[in-house]
Design an enzyme around this catalytic site. Structure first.
Site, short mmCIF file in Angstrom:
data_model
loop_
_atom_site.label_atom_id
_atom_site.label_comp_id
_atom_site.label_asym_id
_atom_site.label_seq_id
_atom_site.Cartn_x
_atom_site.Cartn_y
_atom_site.Cartn_z
N ASP A 1 14.81 -29.31 39.17
CA ASP A 1 14.67 -29.78 40.56
C ASP A 1 15.89 -30.61 40.97
O ASP A 1 16.37 -30.51 42.10
CB ASP A 1 13.40 -30.61 40.70
CG ASP A 1 12.19 -29.90 40.12
OD1 ASP A 1 11.93 -28.75 40.51
OD2 ASP A 1 11.51 -30.50 39.26
N HIS B 1 6.75 -33.08 38.45
CA HIS B 1 7.25 -31.72 38.68
C HIS B 1 6.08 -30.89 39.17
O HIS B 1 5.34 -30.29 38.41
CB HIS B 1 7.83 -31.14 37.39
CG HIS B 1 8.24 -29.70 37.54
ND1 HIS B 1 9.31 -29.33 38.32
CD2 HIS B 1 7.71 -28.55 37.05
CE1 HIS B 1 9.44 -28.01 38.28
NE2 HIS B 1 8.47 -27.51 37.52
#
Length: 363
Positions: free
Chosen positions: A191, A219
């Site tokens: 990410d 996440h």
């Protein structure tokens, strides 16, 4: 007078010893001394991410170009034949750093002597089944964590990738209590890298010139990429991303959504998971953790909260961290605005709920 002569002689001896030590170090730098190999466990090794990751490890992209490795590949029995094929490909790669490969479905054999554990294996995610996913992963991580507890190196470093990664890391810690809590992490580097790329594309700059974005929290589909502290190297200095973009609406909407949905966008485009970028992010995470982050640069890692930024201690929460000599430290003192605070608190609540669900299955 005699005392002065004695002092001078002592100083001369110390100087000679120091110079001798410097000369020896200089000469030793020309001697090719190979390091002892590190044993790297990869679970779920027959999967797409494992297939992409294993050659990177063997080539030195994860632990350094001078670090020999022995790779232990673990997967479930139905994937045993595939795992053997992956092993053959690794051997055919003729990687000089690769000193051995074990392919097995025996978790105890896989965990023996492990220095680094990359936990890719987990129950596959299906839409809207997070509680069932957590329940299914409890059994998987109980077995693997127990084996690591008994058979891995006491200072083994663990990276959990399989989702829900933050909570899977908590489950692992529960069943591997002797592994230091600071040695158990979860992956948010993918990410982080996606956020860097979004900014680079927006500003039409090289992604290597962008640094210090942050992935806060979990996440999950609600992850929060924060560019408030990010900078760009313009060639004459580092300038604020926030000031260069000068569009808070984009930073608080499209930027966040683009990072959150990037994986889905890739899957839709190639009809397969984003295995390559995930494997690269695993290498980035471990390399920075073990070898250190560049001066003035931080990265995002899911780590044990110590209460920093008001996050409940004991959660595995993604923070900005710097790394040195194999240890991470949470970056302190960053200003958090009201918008960021709301996002961070929402992700904390999400992780607290995941922890509650997981522990209801544990106890």
């Amino acid at each position: 007078m005699e005392a002065l002569d004695l002092i001078q002689k002592i100083v001369i001896v110390l100087v000679c010893l120091y110079l001798s030590w410097r000369i020896i170090r200089y000469l030793w730098s020309f001697v090719d001394v190979e390091k002892d190999p590190l044993i790297v466990l990869v679970t779920g090794a027959a999967g797409q991410i494992g297939y992409a990751l294993l050659p990177m490890i063997a080539r030195g992209a994860m632990l350094g170009r001078d670090q020999p490795v022995i790779i232990h590949m673990l997967d479930i029995e139905p994937n045993a034949e595939t795992l053997i094929g992956v092993k053959m490909e690794l051997m055919d790669g003729a990687f000089p750093l690769l000193k051995g490969v074990i392919a097995t479905s025996d978790v105890i054999e896989a965990c023996k002597g492990v220095d680094v554990a990359i936990m890719l294996g987990g129950f596959p995610h299906r839409k809207d089944d997070n509680k069932d996913l957590i329940f299914s992963n409890v059994a998987i991580y109980k077995a693997q964590a127990s084996a690591l507890e008994q058979h891995a190196d006491p200072d083994c470093k663990v990276l959990v990738v399989a989702n829900p990664a933050n909570t899977n890391a908590l489950i692992l810690k529960e069943y591997a209590p002797s592994i230091p809590e600071e040695n158990i992490t979860s992956l948010t580097r993918l990410d982080h890298n996606r956020a860097l790329n979004q900014i680079a594309e927006k500003l039409n700059v090289n992604v290597g010139d962008v640094k210090n974005v942050i992935i806060w929290g979990n996440h999950s589909s609600n992850l929060y990429p924060d560019a408030n502290h990010a900078t760009v190297n313009t060639g004459v200095g580092h300038e604020s991303v926030k000031e260069l973009i000068d569009d808070d609406h984009w930073l608080n909407t499209n930027f966040i959504t683009n990072v959150q949905t990037r994986g889905q966008t890739i899957v839709k485009a190639r009809r397969l998971s984003c295995a390559s970028s995930a494997a690269i992010s695993v290498c980035d995470h471990m390399r920075d953790w073990i070898l250190g982050t560049p001066m003035g640069t931080w990265v995002s890692m899911g780590v044990y909260s110590d209460g920093s930024y008001g996050i409940q201690p004991g959660l595995i929460y993604s923070f900005p961290v710097t790394c040195e000599k194999g240890e991470w430290s949470i970056v302190q003192g960053l200003k958090i605005d009201e918008f960021a605070r709301g996002k961070m608190d929402a992700l904390q609540r999400e992780l607290i709920e995941e922890k509650r669900v997981a522990y209801s299955y544990l106890h």
